[in-house]
Scaffold this motif. Sequence first.
Motif, PDB file in Angstrom:
ATOM      1  N   THR A 130       7.446   3.020 -43.409  1.00  0.00           N
ATOM      2  CA  THR A 130       8.150   1.725 -43.422  1.00  0.00           C
ATOM      3  C   THR A 130       8.246   1.114 -44.822  1.00  0.00           C
ATOM      4  O   THR A 130       9.308   0.635 -45.221  1.00  0.00           O
ATOM      5  CB  THR A 130       7.429   0.761 -42.456  1.00  0.00           C
ATOM      6  N   PHE A 154       9.977  -5.744 -32.030  1.00  0.00           N
ATOM      7  CA  PHE A 154      10.312  -4.693 -31.058  1.00  0.00           C
ATOM      8  C   PHE A 154      10.765  -5.339 -29.761  1.00  0.00           C
ATOM      9  O   PHE A 154      10.123  -6.289 -29.281  1.00  0.00           O
ATOM     10  CB  PHE A 154       9.094  -3.816 -30.749  1.00  0.00           C
ATOM     11  N   ASN A 281       1.087  -4.234 -34.838  1.00  0.00           N
ATOM     12  CA  ASN A 281       1.427  -2.812 -34.878  1.00  0.00           C
ATOM     13  C   ASN A 281       0.584  -2.030 -33.880  1.00  0.00           C
ATOM     14  O   ASN A 281       1.089  -1.161 -33.153  1.00  0.00           O
ATOM     15  CB  ASN A 281       1.246  -2.286 -36.311  1.00  0.00           C
ATOM     16  N   TYR A 284       1.815  -2.965 -30.147  1.00  0.00           N
ATOM     17  CA  TYR A 284       3.078  -2.387 -29.657  1.00  0.00           C
ATOM     18  C   TYR A 284       2.912  -0.899 -29.365  1.00  0.00           C
ATOM     19  O   TYR A 284       3.431  -0.382 -28.375  1.00  0.00           O
ATOM     20  CB  TYR A 284       4.235  -2.681 -30.636  1.00  0.00           C
ATOM     21  N   LYS A 285       2.137  -0.198 -30.219  1.00  0.00           N
ATOM     22  CA  LYS A 285       1.968   1.245 -29.994  1.00  0.00           C
ATOM     23  C   LYS A 285       1.148   1.511 -28.729  1.00  0.00           C
ATOM     24  O   LYS A 285       1.428   2.462 -27.994  1.00  0.00           O
ATOM     25  CB  LYS A 285       1.334   1.915 -31.228  1.00  0.00           C
ATOM     26  N   PRO A 298      11.500  -1.028 -35.198  1.00  0.00           N
ATOM     27  CA  PRO A 298      11.472  -2.458 -35.462  1.00  0.00           C
ATOM     28  C   PRO A 298      12.824  -2.999 -35.937  1.00  0.00           C
ATOM     29  O   PRO A 298      13.439  -2.431 -36.835  1.00  0.00           O
ATOM     30  CB  PRO A 298      10.415  -2.618 -36.551  1.00  0.00           C
ATOM     31  N   ASP A 309      14.451  -0.344 -39.406  1.00  0.00           N
ATOM     32  CA  ASP A 309      13.480   0.714 -39.641  1.00  0.00           C
ATOM     33  C   ASP A 309      13.211   1.409 -38.307  1.00  0.00           C
ATOM     34  O   ASP A 309      13.504   0.869 -37.249  1.00  0.00           O
ATOM     35  CB  ASP A 309      12.211   0.024 -40.177  1.00  0.00           C
ATOM     36  N   LEU A 310      12.650   2.622 -38.390  1.00  0.00           N
ATOM     37  CA  LEU A 310      12.231   3.352 -37.183  1.00  0.00           C
ATOM     38  C   LEU A 310      10.768   3.722 -37.359  1.00  0.00           C
ATOM     39  O   LEU A 310      10.278   3.788 -38.483  1.00  0.00           O
ATOM     40  CB  LEU A 310      13.025   4.655 -37.067  1.00  0.00           C
ATOM     41  N   SER A 311      10.108   4.022 -36.263  1.00  0.00           N
ATOM     42  CA  SER A 311       8.785   4.627 -36.389  1.00  0.00           C
ATOM     43  C   SER A 311       8.973   6.116 -36.646  1.00  0.00           C
ATOM     44  O   SER A 311       9.905   6.730 -36.124  1.00  0.00           O
ATOM     45  CB  SER A 311       7.995   4.431 -35.092  1.00  0.00           C
ATOM     46  N   ARG A 312       8.066   6.703 -37.409  1.00  0.00           N
ATOM     47  CA  ARG A 312       8.160   8.160 -37.616  1.00  0.00           C
ATOM     48  C   ARG A 312       7.939   8.913 -36.315  1.00  0.00           C
ATOM     49  O   ARG A 312       8.301  10.067 -36.200  1.00  0.00           O
ATOM     50  CB  ARG A 312       7.150   8.596 -38.694  1.00  0.00           C
TER      51      ARG A 312
HETATM   52  C1  LIG Z   1       6.930   0.831 -36.947  1.00  0.00           C
HETATM   53  C2  LIG Z   1       5.898   1.834 -37.308  1.00  0.00           C
HETATM   54  O1  LIG Z   1       4.729   1.704 -36.944  1.00  0.00           O
HETATM   55  O2  LIG Z   1       6.337   2.873 -38.037  1.00  0.00           O
HETATM   56  P1  LIG Z   1       5.491   4.229 -38.328  1.00  0.00           P
HETATM   57  O3  LIG Z   1       5.016   4.715 -36.983  1.00  0.00           O
HETATM   58  O4  LIG Z   1       6.491   5.126 -38.977  1.00  0.00           O
HETATM   59  O5  LIG Z   1       4.371   3.870 -39.251  1.00  0.00           O
END
Ligand SMILES: CC(=O)OP(=O)(O)O
Length: 334
Positions: A130, A154, A281, A284-285, A298, A309-312
């Motif tokens: 990010t 999100f 963070n 949400y995960k 996000p 942006d995207l999460s990897r």
């Molecule tokens: C939004 C986010 O946590 O991104 P990443 O998983 O790429 O760190």
Amino acid sequence: MEFVERIKAKAAEEIKTIVLPEAAEERNIKAANQIIKEGFAKLVLIGNPDQIHHLASEYYLDEIGKATIVDPENNPKKEEYVELMLKLRASKGLTREQAEKLIVDPLYLAALMVKNGDVDGEVAGANNATGDVLRPAFQYVKTLPGISVVSGAFIMLIPDTMFGEHGMMVFADCAVHPNPTAEELAQIAVMTGRTARVIAGIEPRIAMLSFSTKGSAKNEMVDKVVSATLLAQQMDPTLMIDGELQADAAIVPGIGAKKAPGSKIAGKANVLVFPTLEVGNIAYKLVQRMAHAEAIGPILQGMAAPINDLSRGCSVEDIVNLVAITACQAGGMK
Ligand SMILES: CC(=O)OP(=O)(O)O
Ligand SMILES: CC(C)(COP(=O)(O)OP(=O)(O)OC[C@H]1O[C@@H](n2cnc3c(N)ncnc32)[C@H](O)[C@@H]1OP(=O)(O)O)[C@@H](O)C(=O)NCCC(=O)NCCS
């Protein structure tokens, strides 16, 4: 109509051009093919053309030929962008030599394309952290007037639950600003309320989360959330905001009534504002993975132009969905 279908239909009303700077990557190229097939956005793909064509033929992606491909190593607009970079950041110490190196980086190139008005928005982050996506955006695209802090929300689509709006909730900040002040947290709350209204299409009921509910714990971290709640209420009196609330008091009606009697938000929150990025963070995960929620974002709040942006860890579908949201933002949905 389901949320994702509604967003795609909205994007299709006014076709915008979105740049994907990580195009020579499997999920991106598959997403690009799906987007072109669904027809809700035009695409510019940044990457080595041979690699992009090779991936397209490997996965039988017939639509890729309809996208514009820009090779960062052989870009006819390189000089124009270098001049723009110098105009914007020579005063910050940027030299011509540095600009010429940076413009070959797909993430800088994409941000400059957005700044120059050559594309309407950008989606990146499947392949890059990010911070690396955000830095060129912050440096060249900057924030909306009056906004000092960008944050990442999100839209969470949580199956088989009545929490939030029939399982839809908006979480922030989950992506950008590690340790906001009370004033910054208030800005994040207001921007998230607007994201909920404009993009998620719900009337926000915003809970400012903490480990305390209405004074049950005394700590400077709690004080920050209490101050942020008051400031956010003053910044946008049209929004329903309450805090400080614990997560259970925010979303479970019986617990909300017990811990925060009289609160209009407790037990009914559909927007959760976290006190720090660390909490947002992680939360949400966990909800995404343990409750099998779809986590769309996000979505960057407060940028002067749509860059998301995207999460990897994202899927092809996540990229498709975020491009649809980015196209809607470019069409004025902000
Ligand atoms: C939004 C986010 O946590 O991104 P990443 O998983 O790429 O760190
Ligand atoms: C966003 C981030 C990269 C900025 O860090 P940085 O590059 O060290 O930031 P700097 O302080 O050097 O600022 C760079 C520029 O961005 C701007 N900026 C930094 N954070 C900002 C924010 N939240 N909103 C708006 N602008 C911001 C600065 O004002 C500065 O602008 P300038 O160069 O024109 O003066 C950093 O805060 C970060 O890594 N955040 C966490 C991202 C992350 O890992 N999230 C978890 C996964 S999603």
